[in-house]
Motif scaffolding. Structure first.
Motif, PDB file in Angstrom:
ATOM      1  N   TYR A 272       0.852  -1.203   0.000  1.00 21.47           N
ATOM      2  CA  TYR A 272       0.000   0.000   0.000  1.00 21.47           C
ATOM      3  C   TYR A 272       0.877   1.238   0.000  1.00 21.47           C
ATOM      4  CZ  TYR A 272      -3.602  -3.342   1.208  1.00 21.47           C
ATOM      5  OH  TYR A 272      -4.444  -4.413   1.195  1.00 21.47           O
ATOM      6  N   LYS A 273       0.325   2.272  -0.610  1.00 23.06           N
ATOM      7  CA  LYS A 273       1.094   3.502  -0.733  1.00 23.06           C
ATOM      8  C   LYS A 273       1.165   4.256   0.586  1.00 23.06           C
ATOM      9  CE  LYS A 273       1.198   7.837  -3.368  1.00 23.06           C
ATOM     10  NZ  LYS A 273       0.492   8.700  -4.322  1.00 23.06           N
ATOM     11  N   ASP A 274       0.002   4.339   1.285  1.00 23.96           N
ATOM     12  CA  ASP A 274      -0.045   5.174   2.502  1.00 23.96           C
ATOM     13  C   ASP A 274       0.089   4.351   3.770  1.00 23.96           C
ATOM     14  OD1 ASP A 274      -0.365   7.420   0.949  1.00 23.96           O
ATOM     15  OD2 ASP A 274      -2.548   7.231   0.902  1.00 23.96           O
ATOM     16  N   SER A 275      -0.855   3.425   3.961  1.00 24.05           N
ATOM     17  CA  SER A 275      -0.816   2.687   5.227  1.00 24.05           C
ATOM     18  C   SER A 275      -1.420   1.314   5.074  1.00 24.05           C
ATOM     19  CB  SER A 275      -1.596   3.453   6.306  1.00 24.05           C
ATOM     20  OG  SER A 275      -2.969   3.476   5.954  1.00 24.05           O
ATOM     21  N   LEU A 276      -0.969   0.410   5.940  1.00 21.12           N
ATOM     22  CA  LEU A 276      -1.537  -0.938   6.044  1.00 21.12           C
ATOM     23  C   LEU A 276      -2.088  -1.068   7.448  1.00 21.12           C
ATOM     24  CD1 LEU A 276       0.044  -4.240   4.794  1.00 21.12           C
ATOM     25  CD2 LEU A 276      -0.642  -4.083   7.173  1.00 21.12           C
ATOM     26  N   THR A 277      -3.328  -1.547   7.578  1.00 17.52           N
ATOM     27  CA  THR A 277      -3.949  -1.556   8.912  1.00 17.52           C
ATOM     28  C   THR A 277      -4.103  -2.960   9.494  1.00 17.52           C
ATOM     29  OG1 THR A 277      -6.158  -1.605   7.928  1.00 17.52           O
ATOM     30  CG2 THR A 277      -5.224   0.560   8.437  1.00 17.52           C
ATOM     31  N   SER A 278      -4.073  -4.007   8.631  1.00 15.65           N
ATOM     32  CA  SER A 278      -4.257  -5.351   9.200  1.00 15.65           C
ATOM     33  C   SER A 278      -3.853  -6.391   8.160  1.00 15.65           C
ATOM     34  CB  SER A 278      -5.726  -5.571   9.598  1.00 15.65           C
ATOM     35  OG  SER A 278      -5.901  -6.873  10.117  1.00 15.65           O
ATOM     36  N   ILE A 279      -3.468  -7.554   8.642  1.00 13.52           N
ATOM     37  CA  ILE A 279      -3.304  -8.722   7.770  1.00 13.52           C
ATOM     38  C   ILE A 279      -4.010  -9.899   8.416  1.00 13.52           C
ATOM     39  CG2 ILE A 279      -1.069  -7.946   6.854  1.00 13.52           C
ATOM     40  CD1 ILE A 279       0.252 -10.145   8.522  1.00 13.52           C
ATOM     41  N   ALA A 280      -4.447 -10.882   7.579  1.00 10.40           N
ATOM     42  CA  ALA A 280      -5.076 -12.107   8.092  1.00 10.40           C
ATOM     43  C   ALA A 280      -4.716 -13.248   7.156  1.00 10.40           C
ATOM     44  CB  ALA A 280      -6.591 -11.947   8.164  1.00 10.40           C
ATOM     45  N   LEU A 281      -4.434 -14.409   7.752  1.00 14.94           N
ATOM     46  CA  LEU A 281      -4.075 -15.591   6.969  1.00 14.94           C
ATOM     47  C   LEU A 281      -5.150 -16.661   7.077  1.00 14.94           C
ATOM     48  CD1 LEU A 281      -1.243 -14.249   6.885  1.00 14.94           C
ATOM     49  CD2 LEU A 281      -0.277 -16.542   7.110  1.00 14.94           C
ATOM     50  N   SER A 282      -5.382 -17.346   5.964  1.00 15.76           N
ATOM     51  CA  SER A 282      -6.275 -18.515   5.985  1.00 15.76           C
ATOM     52  C   SER A 282      -5.443 -19.715   5.559  1.00 15.76           C
ATOM     53  CB  SER A 282      -7.455 -18.331   5.031  1.00 15.76           C
ATOM     54  OG  SER A 282      -8.159 -19.548   4.895  1.00 15.76           O
ATOM     55  N   GLN A 283      -5.206 -20.625   6.546  1.00  7.70           N
ATOM     56  CA  GLN A 283      -4.399 -21.802   6.228  1.00  7.70           C
ATOM     57  C   GLN A 283      -5.156 -22.735   5.275  1.00  7.70           C
ATOM     58  OE1 GLN A 283      -1.364 -21.940   7.092  1.00  7.70           O
ATOM     59  NE2 GLN A 283      -1.121 -20.586   8.867  1.00  7.70           N
ATOM     60  N   SER A 284      -6.488 -22.790   5.403  1.00 11.41           N
ATOM     61  CA  SER A 284      -7.252 -23.700   4.542  1.00 11.41           C
ATOM     62  C   SER A 284      -7.249 -23.218   3.095  1.00 11.41           C
ATOM     63  CB  SER A 284      -8.689 -23.833   5.044  1.00 11.41           C
ATOM     64  OG  SER A 284      -9.341 -22.583   4.992  1.00 11.41           O
ATOM     65  N   LEU A 285      -7.251 -21.893   2.884  1.00  8.94           N
ATOM     66  CA  LEU A 285      -7.210 -21.356   1.524  1.00  8.94           C
ATOM     67  C   LEU A 285      -5.785 -21.147   1.022  1.00  8.94           C
ATOM     68  CD1 LEU A 285      -9.935 -18.556   1.438  1.00  8.94           C
ATOM     69  CD2 LEU A 285     -10.074 -20.848   0.525  1.00  8.94           C
ATOM     70  N   ASN A 286      -4.821 -21.163   1.970  1.00 16.21           N
ATOM     71  CA  ASN A 286      -3.438 -20.831   1.637  1.00 16.21           C
ATOM     72  C   ASN A 286      -3.352 -19.426   1.050  1.00 16.21           C
ATOM     73  OD1 ASN A 286      -0.752 -21.703   1.778  1.00 16.21           O
ATOM     74  ND2 ASN A 286      -0.705 -22.070  -0.430  1.00 16.21           N
ATOM     75  N   LYS A 287      -4.116 -18.520   1.649  1.00 14.49           N
ATOM     76  CA  LYS A 287      -4.186 -17.137   1.175  1.00 14.49           C
ATOM     77  C   LYS A 287      -3.867 -16.198   2.334  1.00 14.49           C
ATOM     78  CE  LYS A 287      -6.107 -17.783  -3.070  1.00 14.49           C
ATOM     79  NZ  LYS A 287      -5.936 -19.203  -3.167  1.00 14.49           N
ATOM     80  N   ALA A 288      -3.402 -15.000   1.962  1.00 13.70           N
ATOM     81  CA  ALA A 288      -3.183 -13.933   2.944  1.00 13.70           C
ATOM     82  C   ALA A 288      -3.953 -12.704   2.471  1.00 13.70           C
ATOM     83  CB  ALA A 288      -1.699 -13.606   3.050  1.00 13.70           C
ATOM     84  N   ALA A 289      -4.681 -12.083   3.435  1.00 16.78           N
ATOM     85  CA  ALA A 289      -5.422 -10.855   3.107  1.00 16.78           C
ATOM     86  C   ALA A 289      -4.775  -9.694   3.841  1.00 16.78           C
ATOM     87  CB  ALA A 289      -6.881 -11.003   3.496  1.00 16.78           C
TER      88      ALA A 289
END
Length: 1340
Positions: A272-289
């Motif tokens: 992100y250009k300005d700020s990042l406020t949170s991350i979350a991982l899903s092990q079942s999807l193997n995805k990161a948000a």
């Protein structure tokens, strides 16, 4: 990413929320309104908890049953039970406010921390509370449990403590800054051996990440990051010891905790250009948000740099808050700074079904879409009441359901109509629909029932039925429904077919182990089933046969049959990663079988629903359809511009899939004979006879086309397959198929044609015993050829029938030969002697001869009338008496020679000489005649006849001994011993004999020169000149010829002319001309020699002039025939050299020839023709000076006889001139005088005939046409001019003649009147095109 719902009511900030663990069915949300609200996953509020103040912390227990909440200004713990929807309060017993709580991962322990650093551990299962005072000195701010129920806590006192479930501290350590966001994980060793959560990670001072190892408390790791990243917002462990960290300034960093690379940045990006406020991982999807800058970004953990999805929230202008996934990864919740909450659907349950080409699939949690992409129908979207666990679609209906209930919808032309809901007797595992019926599987049973009972007028017992029957002790594990059948498989391995129309079972198959899954094709005539061993089979209920599926993966999830009607038999087995294309080849010459055609990779989280013409339609976890093209069907796409190697691979695919029309198109592009043959072989393999004929016609294989045309109408499957197997050279299979067919004798015929005699005999014993003798004979012939004489003899003996003479003769001949070869000579020889065949006697004789059995061999040869061979063998055994008997029949010179030598050795010379003559050994014949039989005459005749050089030498030696030197010289020359002959001639003065002999031989110049020099020494000029001429020394030859005496003058001059003619030397020519003119000796020679000289020199014009002079002299001397012949020969020579004939020569020849003709016509009594010719001669009487009076007298007499009285008078008057009168013959004188005194002036008019040039009519003896002024060719038989319709010519001299007149003349004459060559009437041919001769005559 689809937004499911949003809570936009003002919850107050900051918003806190947490998902129910495991199922994720509930979401607890709270803000600044002192209320915890609990929503279900569809956004419906289910409950709420009122708090005395703001919520401090909340957490779900490990099973998601209990939600624990603590609030400000309260010492109570609020517990909400998800199962009962009730809230209870638990008094903590603590006097200070609570600041933190967390549930255990493995037990029912709840840890609660307070503002003053105290700890409460509550066991919800036993309701036991353990207060621990002074765990920390200040507020506890963070903590977590590990999988062994160790509790780690951090507080504002900058301490980290680790306690057990009883609250006892087992570890503690201090940190530099205040800790936050504490997590347990596993330290990664190099051997990757540890699985215990023994590592605590915690953020300290919002900038560093502190790693504390329980087993190594003295070696913690403090990881610092670049200042430009900003503060750590949050982090999460994932994968094999990696930590994903989000920073406040928008950076996303991955570090490794592997011991060798601990703290290293593995990946870094500015998300992100300005700020990042949170991350979350899903092990079942193997995805990161991640969230920030008003958007959410989803990354794939395997490839973080790739962006999976982006969600933009432009209306959230105050920024975003935190993210959280449900444990199954289906839902993602996001809070915002405005106090709202959004829930997104990130992964749908992949629920879908297909019926024929219709597909139903879940597109949202409460939404099902029905589509028929193949038919091009518009998709139908159906909203359902519950979030379904299963979906089923039929031809006209849709069923969705969960637990033990199913809801049915009608898919009519008027839209979707909800029909009913149905409760079953247990939790439904799966439902199948077709046209009118539905079948539900639950708890080992299947209920078959009508979908719409009110529409169909059905008997009550046909509305529903439960399977299996009560007395059937089995559990149904799988089922399927087609248009005609309910099919199910049980734990006892039984597959049952229930025929709906007759409402009864029609087929049952028993498998050794239980059947887990079944997948029928659209018609239900073929079925794929998978058993508990994960082995797969294709079952055909028509013939109750099963065929194992090769190389079937044990992880197969399902099977789809090809729905394209032109490619039945293809099915697809798929698991999570790959789809395998199989083909069931039902009709092949090798029987039915299943083959693996290839595999296609299936993208992640794709569930195949439909296979249609190589296109696989899959459902994705985002609720959409995606089409995959199978790698086994790549030939369906663009074939242009492909490399031949790729086309050959596609050809193999089409042949495996039995798509012969597509293969045809590929072959047309390849235009490779091998490709066409491969297609043709595949057609034969699959028994596609008509298509095979089409292919073989294309490649021009006439033979196999004719063979296939003969068999294509055969209905017997085994017989047809046998023929085709034979065509593909699989003879053992062909035999098995023939034997199973209605015509087993075809197997015997095939083996006989292939000369597989052992197999043929075995088959003949069973199928056609009467054929055994004939097969035995053929087998014996082959064994004899290979040298197996023992077995050949046995089979020849078996082949004797006793009633088939021709066949038995062959067998008996074989017995004879094999007996001889086996050493039983007497039997074999006797058999051969009795046998009528000459060839057998010859062959057996040859075998015996090779075995050195000469006597028997010769006897067989003699009986077989092979006299040459018999005599040869008799010679080998010295039986001369037999040889003598056979000699008259023997044609071989070699045998005669052997016999002759033997007889000569015995002194029997007469017999020897006869044999030598038969052997054409002439030298030996001559030798015996000279040495033993004293018959030189016979020897000389043989030498002359055979021209034998050695024989000539022998005869020469014989004559030398007798003193006959002339004969000796002759035979020495004949034997090419010229030097010896020359020496002998010199010694005995026989050089003239030698010269005569050698002059007629083909001899070398040296020999000729030797003779010439000898004669030169002897002053024999003629002989010397002759041999100098033969060796090419022309000047010396001419010198000697001119020195010859008068007696040899004529011969010498002739030879001198020949010498000058060959020499072509001007000096020698002038020398000879001077001699002939008499300039050398004053004696001119006869002009004929000068004529011959010019002819020899090919100076034809000079020769012609000389010839005219010679002819004139001969004419003057009265030698008219000589003059005629000289002029004729010169005329012919000039004509052959294409030189123009002098007119004087032509005229003189014509007059002389006219005179020659007079004698012929007068002799034949034709006085008119004679008179006409005499008139022509008399008109030119000056050319006959020596016979003027006799010629005129003859003219008068012949004219008088012919009635030409006027002509007779005029020539008689000429005779009365004084110079001629006294020379008239006395017997004619008075008569002539009387004619003059009493003249008769009447005369017969001369007949006129047309000119061949201009058709002008002129007297027949006139040769100059008054009309065209052309000289007309004259007839050599009559002297008349030629006419066009009666033209012939002498084949020798090519002078023209009137065909009719010459034919008459040849009745009395045998030669041509012009050239005197022999001629008969049969050689004459009438000439139709006479113009070429006229042209030639004009040119002359």
């Amino acid at each position: 990413m689809k937004r499911i719902f949003s809570l936009v009511e003002n919850l107050g900030t900051p918003v806190q929320f947490t998902w129910q663990k495991l199922s994720g069915n509930y979401l607890a949300v709270t803000g600044a309104d002192h209320i915890v609200k609990i929503f279900d996953r569809h956004g419906q509020k289910r409950s709420e908890i009122n708090l005395p103040g703001n919520c401090v912390s909340m957490d779900w227990d490990k099973d998601g049953d209990i939600l624990a909440v603590i609030a400000e200004k309260s010492s109570c713990i609020y517990l909400w039970d998800a199962n009962t929807n009730k809230t209870s309060q638990l008094d903590s017993g603590m006097r200070d406010e609570m600041s933190f709580l967390v549930w255990s991962k493995v037990g029912s322990f709840l840890a609660v921390g307070t503002m003053k650093g105290n700890l409460l551990i509550y066991n919800h299962q036993t309701s036991r509370k353990i207060p621990v005072l002074g765990k920390h000195t200040k507020r506890i701010t963070c903590g977590c449990w590990n999988s062994e129920n160790l509790l780690a806590l951090g507080g504002e006192d900058k301490m980290i403590t680790v306690s057990n479930q009883e609250g006892d501290t087992v570890r503690q350590t201090s940190v530099r800054f205040e800790p936050s966001d504490m997590q347990f994980s596993t330290k990664k060793m190099d051997d990757r051996g540890s699985s215990t959560e023994n590592t605590i990670s915690v953020v300290i001072g919002k900038r560093n990440l502190f790693l504390y190892y329980l087993n190594e408390p003295d070696t913690p790791v403090d990881v610092e990051f670049q200042q430009q990243y900003g503060n750590i917002v949050c982090y999460s462990w994932y994968g094999d010891g990696y930590i994903l960290i989000g920073f406040s300034r928008g950076n996303l960093v991955v570090i490794s905790t592997h011991i060798r690379e601990i703290g290293q940045e593995i990946f870094q990006t500015r998300d992100y250009k300005d700020s990042l406020t949170s991350i979350a991982l899903s092990q079942s999807l193997n995805k990161a948000a991640t969230c920030g800058d008003n958007c959410v970004k989803i990354h794939d953990l395997t490839e973080l740099k790739d962006m999976y999805a982006i969600i933009n929230l432009d209306d959230e202008n105050k920024g975003l808050g935190t993210l959280s996934w449900t444990d199954d990864g289906q839902l993602l919740a996001l809070s915002t700074q405005m106090g709202s909450l959004h829930v997104f659907l990130t992964k749908l349950p992949i629920l879908g079904d297909s019926c024929q080409t219709r597909i139903a699939y879940l597109t949202s949690l409460l939404e099902v879409t029905v589509a028929n992409l193949v038919e091009g129908e518009q998709p139908i979207i159906i909203s359902v009441d519950v979030e379904p666990n299963f979906v089923a679609v039929g031809l006209y209906h849709l069923a969705v359901g969960m637990n033990n209930r199913a809801w049915f919808y009608s898919l009519g032309d008027n839209g979707v109509r909800k029909l009913k809901d149905m409760e079953y007797l247990g939790t439904v595992a799966s439902v199948c629909l077709h046209s009118d019926y539905a079948a539900a599987l639950f708890e080992g049973k299947v209920q078959l029932h009508l979908i719409e009972t009110e529409i169909l007028n059905t008997q009550e017992e046909r509305e529903t039925r439960l399977f299996p029957a009560v007395d059937d002790k089995c559990r149904i594990l799988c089922h399927a429904l087609t248009g005609d059948f309910l099919i199910y498989g049980t734990d006892t391995g039984v597959i049952q077919y229930f025929f709906i129309e007759d409402w009864q079972f029609v087929s049952e198959y028993r498998h050794p182990v239980s059947v887990k899954k079944i997948f029928p094709d659209p018609d239900g005539t073929r079925l794929v089933f998978i058993d508990e061993k994960s082995d797969g089979f294709v079952y055909c209920p028509i013939n109750d046969a099963t065929y194992e599926i090769p190389d079937l993966s044990p992880t197969i999830k399902g099977v789809l049959w090809e729905n394209w009607p032109m490619n039945k038999g293809v099915f697809l087995a798929y698991d999570d990663d790959k789809a395998y294309t199989y083909v069931f080849h039902k009709d092949t010459i090798q029987g039915s079988k299943v083959i693996l055609a290839g595999g296609t990779k299936v993208p992640f989280s794709h569930k195949p629903l439909l296979l249609y013409n190589g296109e696989l339609t899959c459902q994705t976890q985002s609720g959409k359809l995606n089409n995959i093209y199978l790698s086994t069907h790549s030939f369906l796409y663009n074939l242009k511009d492909l490399h031949p190697t790729d086309l050959r691979q596609m050809l193999s695919q089409t042949l495996m899939l039995k798509r012969f029309s597509d293969a045809w198109e590929i072959c047309k592009i390849l235009m490779d004979p091998d490709a066409w043959r491969e297609l043709a072989r595949a057609c034969l393999h699959h028994m596609e006879v008509d298509f095979a004929i089409r292919v073989y016609r294309t490649i021009g294989d006439v033979g196999i086309v004719m063979s296939l045309e003969q068999i294509k109408g055969i209905e017997d499957y085994s017989l047809l397959a046998g023929h085709l197997a034979m065509f593909t050279n699989d003879f053992n299979l062909a035999q098995d198929l023939y034997l199973a067919s209605s015509c087993p004798i075809a197997a015997l015929e095939m083996r006989r044609d292939l000369q597989h005699w052992d197999s043929a005999l075995q088959l003949a014993k069973r199928l056609a015993p009467d054929q055994i003798p004939f097969i035995s004979k053929e087998y014996a012939i082959q064994l004899e050829f290979t040298g197996d004489y023992v077995n050949a003899l046995a089979h020849y003996e078996k082949g004797i029938t006793g009633d088939n003479k021709e066949h038995d003769d062959v067998c008996l001949a074989g017995v004879a030969q094999m007996a001889i070869r086996m050493g039983d000579i007497r039997r074999g020889a006797n058999q051969a002697l009795k046998h009528p065949s000459r060839v057998l006697k010859r062959d057996c004789g040859a075998i015996l001869e090779n075995m050195k059995q000469f006597s028997e061999a010769a006897q067989l040869y003699e009986k077989g009338l092979y006299y040459d061979k018999a005599a040869s063998v008799y010679i080998r055994c010295k039986n001369w008496a037999k040889v003598g008997e056979l000699l008259p029949h023997v044609s071989s010179p070699k045998i005669h020679l052997q016999y002759a030598k033997a007889k000569e050795a015995d002194g029997r010379y007469k017999e020897a000489v006869v044999a030598y003559e038969s052997a054409k050994q002439w030298n030996s014949v001559i030798r015996i005649y000279l040495d033993h039989l004293n018959n030189p005459e016979k020897a000389v005749s043989i030498v002359r006849e055979t021209q034998s050089l050695d024989g000539a030498k022998m005869v020469a030696r014989f004559f030398l001994q007798l003193g006959d030197y002339g004969s000796a010289i002759q035979f020495l020359v004949m034997s090419k011993c010229n030097n010896e002959a020359f020496t002998l001639a010199q010694q005995h003065n026989k050089m003239e004999i030698y010269a005569d002999i050698i002059g007629s031989e083909d001899t070398t110049n040296e020999d000729y020169q030797s003779i010439a020099l000898y004669f030169e020494g002897e002053k024999k000029h003629l002989q010397a000149g002759k041999f100098f001429l033969l060796c090419g020394q022309y000047s010396r030859a001419l010198k000697h010829f001119l020195k010859c005496s008068n007696s040899e003058d004529n011969v010498a001059i002739e030879m001198a002319i020949e010498t000058v003619g060959q020499a072509k030397d001007e000096l020698l020519t002038n020398q000879l001309i001077d001699h002939l003119m008499g300039e050398s000796d004053g004696m001119p020679k006869d002009a004929k020699y000068l004529f011959r000289l010019y002819m020899a020199l090919k100076q034809y014009r000079e020769a012609a002039r000389t010839a005219i002079i010679i002819a004139r002299e001969e004419q003057s001397a009265g030698n008219y025939r000589n003059a005629h012949d000289v002029l004729f020969s010169m005329y012919a020579e000039l004509k052959s050299q294409k030189i123009k004939i002098p007119s004087e020569m032509a005229t003189n020849l014509m007059i002389l020839h006219s005179y020659v003709l007079v004698k012929i016509h007068v002799k034949n009594g034709d006085h008119l023709k004679g008179a006409r010719m005499l008139i022509r001669v008399a008109n030119n009487i000056s050319k006959f000076p020596s016979h003027i009076v006799p010629i005129l007298t003859s003219t008068v007499i012949e004219c008088h006889r012919a009635g030409l009285r006027n002509s007779a008078f005029s020539f008689a008057a000429m005779l009365m001139r004084p110079e001629y009168r006294n020379k008239i013959d006395a017997k004619y004188k008075k008569k002539i005088e009387g004619m003059v005194r009493r003249p008769y002036t009447t005369e017969t008019e001369e007949t006129t005939t047309p000119c061949p040039f201009c058709q002008f009519l002129l007297p027949e003896c006139e040769l100059l046409c008054p009309g065209c002024k052309n000289n007309i060719p004259y007839c050599i038989a009559t002297g008349r001019h030629m006419v066009k319709d009666d033209w012939t010519m002498c084949p020798h001299c090519e002078f023209p003649a009137l065909y009719s007149e010459l034919k008459i003349m040849l009745n009395t004459e045998s030669t041509c009147p012009m050239c005197s060559e022999r001629l008969n009437a049969g050689q004459l041919k009438k000439v139709s095109d006479y113009t070429q001769y006229l042209r030639a005559d004009m040119e002359q």
